[in-house]
Scaffold this motif. Structure first.
Motif, PDB file in Angstrom:
ATOM      1  N   HIS A 315       0.811  -1.215   0.000  1.00 29.71           N
ATOM      2  CA  HIS A 315       0.000   0.000   0.000  1.00 29.71           C
ATOM      3  C   HIS A 315       0.846   1.267   0.000  1.00 29.71           C
ATOM      4  O   HIS A 315       0.344   2.354  -0.289  1.00 29.71           O
ATOM      5  N   LEU A 316       2.161   1.124   0.287  1.00 30.54           N
ATOM      6  CA  LEU A 316       3.071   2.276   0.274  1.00 30.54           C
ATOM      7  C   LEU A 316       4.008   2.273  -0.931  1.00 30.54           C
ATOM      8  O   LEU A 316       4.909   3.111  -1.022  1.00 30.54           O
ATOM      9  N   GLN A 317       3.801   1.358  -1.856  1.00 30.92           N
ATOM     10  CA  GLN A 317       4.606   1.335  -3.072  1.00 30.92           C
ATOM     11  C   GLN A 317       4.313   2.582  -3.910  1.00 30.92           C
ATOM     12  O   GLN A 317       3.170   3.039  -3.981  1.00 30.92           O
ATOM     13  N   PRO A 318       5.342   3.143  -4.566  1.00 28.79           N
ATOM     14  CA  PRO A 318       5.124   4.359  -5.376  1.00 28.79           C
ATOM     15  C   PRO A 318       3.994   4.224  -6.387  1.00 28.79           C
ATOM     16  O   PRO A 318       3.212   5.170  -6.568  1.00 28.79           O
ATOM     17  N   TYR A 320       1.285   2.721  -6.197  1.00 31.26           N
ATOM     18  CA  TYR A 320      -0.050   2.733  -5.609  1.00 31.26           C
ATOM     19  C   TYR A 320      -0.357   3.992  -4.801  1.00 31.26           C
ATOM     20  O   TYR A 320      -1.329   4.026  -4.028  1.00 31.26           O
ATOM     21  N   GLN A 321       0.451   5.023  -4.980  1.00 32.47           N
ATOM     22  CA  GLN A 321       0.143   6.293  -4.323  1.00 32.47           C
ATOM     23  C   GLN A 321      -1.229   6.809  -4.736  1.00 32.47           C
ATOM     24  O   GLN A 321      -1.913   7.477  -3.959  1.00 32.47           O
ATOM     25  N   GLY A 324      -4.266   6.363  -2.463  1.00 39.65           N
ATOM     26  CA  GLY A 324      -4.503   7.242  -1.318  1.00 39.65           C
ATOM     27  C   GLY A 324      -4.122   6.696   0.044  1.00 39.65           C
ATOM     28  O   GLY A 324      -4.516   7.262   1.067  1.00 39.65           O
ATOM     29  N   TYR A 325      -3.353   5.625   0.089  1.00 40.59           N
ATOM     30  CA  TYR A 325      -2.903   5.111   1.387  1.00 40.59           C
ATOM     31  C   TYR A 325      -1.755   5.969   1.920  1.00 40.59           C
ATOM     32  O   TYR A 325      -0.985   6.558   1.149  1.00 40.59           O
ATOM     33  N   HIS A 326      -1.636   5.999   3.250  1.00 39.75           N
ATOM     34  CA  HIS A 326      -0.554   6.749   3.894  1.00 39.75           C
ATOM     35  C   HIS A 326       0.107   5.887   4.960  1.00 39.75           C
ATOM     36  O   HIS A 326      -0.483   4.908   5.443  1.00 39.75           O
ATOM     37  N   GLU A 327       1.307   6.251   5.310  1.00 37.26           N
ATOM     38  CA  GLU A 327       2.005   5.537   6.378  1.00 37.26           C
ATOM     39  C   GLU A 327       1.181   5.618   7.651  1.00 37.26           C
ATOM     40  O   GLU A 327       0.711   6.686   8.043  1.00 37.26           O
TER      41      GLU A 327
END
Length: 369
Positions: A315-318, A320-321, A324-327
């Motif tokens: 979900h944090l792969q470039p 898949y930005q 809209g997922y965030h750390e």
């Protein structure tokens, strides 16, 4: 003493005569694509898993793509998956035009957290892909119950788990279909790329067979738009040899894993958790520590190979930005990505090698304390 993460050469040498004979047989046959060995392997894998059909394809990623395609999943659809796995799981969803929806993992098993599934289901949801990560199956009963309630397809990503069991049932036998990878590092690996789909659904099996050969059942007559994803005859022959040894190798993996458990029993190092309903085949042995990097450096300095699975959750792969997922959105997967480390585990590893590995790891722990 150099210790690899996985010793494929040692495995080959243990079955060299069988492999060499298989090479000679295939080369003399003149049939190198979708021949007798592929057909036989399909039947043998299906029987091993306890299902009716096996369809050999070019690799594990294609197995996922073709299965999603065969179920008619595409643009506008959502597919639920885990963020803590190899990229191919999500890539396959995206490749058919659907959108991956990530659910956090159980912090103990590293598999998808079934208690968080329902909240991610929408009217666009069409399928769930539980990944049997590191050789342990996901908690399949609640997954199948949820899927039945919402009329969803379940595709087991069993690429790391051939031979694993859930309440006595083999990986690949519970979902509507399952996908296997035969990449060389897998518990059942060939000497190149290879994959397979297994299912009890005859219509699905037929459609995947069409898809793998350009949508053609009869040469030069194409019924649908397909792919070129065929399993090589030579790789199938290798896999047939190795399949005869798989249960023995998986038993040895369990024994080696349990020995590691004993070596780390009085330390603060996290070791794999196996659920009471699971029989893991320990595709990988992951330790867990907040000072992973220091452990990795110490092992590497002593000639011991390690690997991080996986340093960046999906979900944090470039790529898949856009989703809209965030750390911090999926904290269990993110913590596992920061803290876990795979150490050498394979059937041929010796107790002395395991003891050396454990001693180095524990010495780092003592130094930190």
């Amino acid at each position: 003493m150099m210790i690899p993460l996985l010793d494929l050469k040692a495995q080959y040498l243990s079955i060299k005569d069988e492999i060499d004979a298989a090479i000679q047989e295939v080369m003399a046959s003149g049939q190198y694509i979708l021949g007798e060995n592929v057909e036989a392997l399909e039947k043998e894998i299906a029987e091993y898993c306890g299902v009716k059909y096996g369809i050999g394809v070019a690799n594990g990623t294609d197995a996922l793509v073709l299965t999603l395609d065969a179920f008619g999943i595409g643009k506008g659809d959502e597919v639920i998956a885990t963020p803590y796995t190899f990229f191919a799981t999500a890539e396959a969803i995206s490749r058919v035009g659907a959108t991956p929806v990530f659910v956090d993992i159980n912090p103990y098993t590293y598999n998808i957290d079934v208690t968080k599934l329902k909240e991610k289901i929408t009217e666009k949801t069409k399928a769930i892909i539980p990944v049997h990560i590191f050789g342990q199956m996901a908690d399949m009963d609640p997954i199948m119950e949820i899927a039945k309630l919402h009329n969803l397809v379940v595709i087991e990503d069993a690429c790391q788990a051939i031979g694993a069991e859930y309440k006595g049932r083999k990986a690949g036998s519970i979902g509507h279909a399952a996908c296997f990878s035969f990449f060389p590092t897998k518990n059942l690996g060939c000497y190149g790329d290879g994959g397979m789909v297994v299912t009890n659904n005859p219509e699905l099996a037929l459609r995947i067979k069409l898809l793998r050969t350009h949508g053609s059942q009869k040469k030069y007559h194409h019924q649908i738009i397909g792919y070129n994803s065929r399993l090589d005859e030579l790789q199938a022959a290798f896999l047939r040899v190795k399949l005869r040894h798989l249960d023995e190798w998986n038993t040895l993996r369990r024994e080696k894993a349990h020995y590691y458990d004993q070596l780390f029993s009085k330390s603060q190092i996290g070791t794999p958790f196996v659920a009471e309903w699971a029989d893991s085949v320990f595709h990988l042995y992951l330790i867990r520590s907040t000072y992973r990097e220091k452990i990795q450096v110490a092992l590497n300095e002593n000639g011991i190979s390690t690997a991080v699975y996986y340093p960046v959750p999906l979900h944090l792969q470039p790529v898949y930005q856009i989703l809209g997922y965030h750390e911090g959105d999926l904290p269990c997967a993110e913590e596992a990505s920061r803290e876990t480390l795979a150490i050498p585990l394979y059937p041929e590893i010796s107790p002395a090698q395991q003891m050396k590995i454990a001693e180095i790891i524990k010495s780092v722990e003592i130094a930190r304390d």
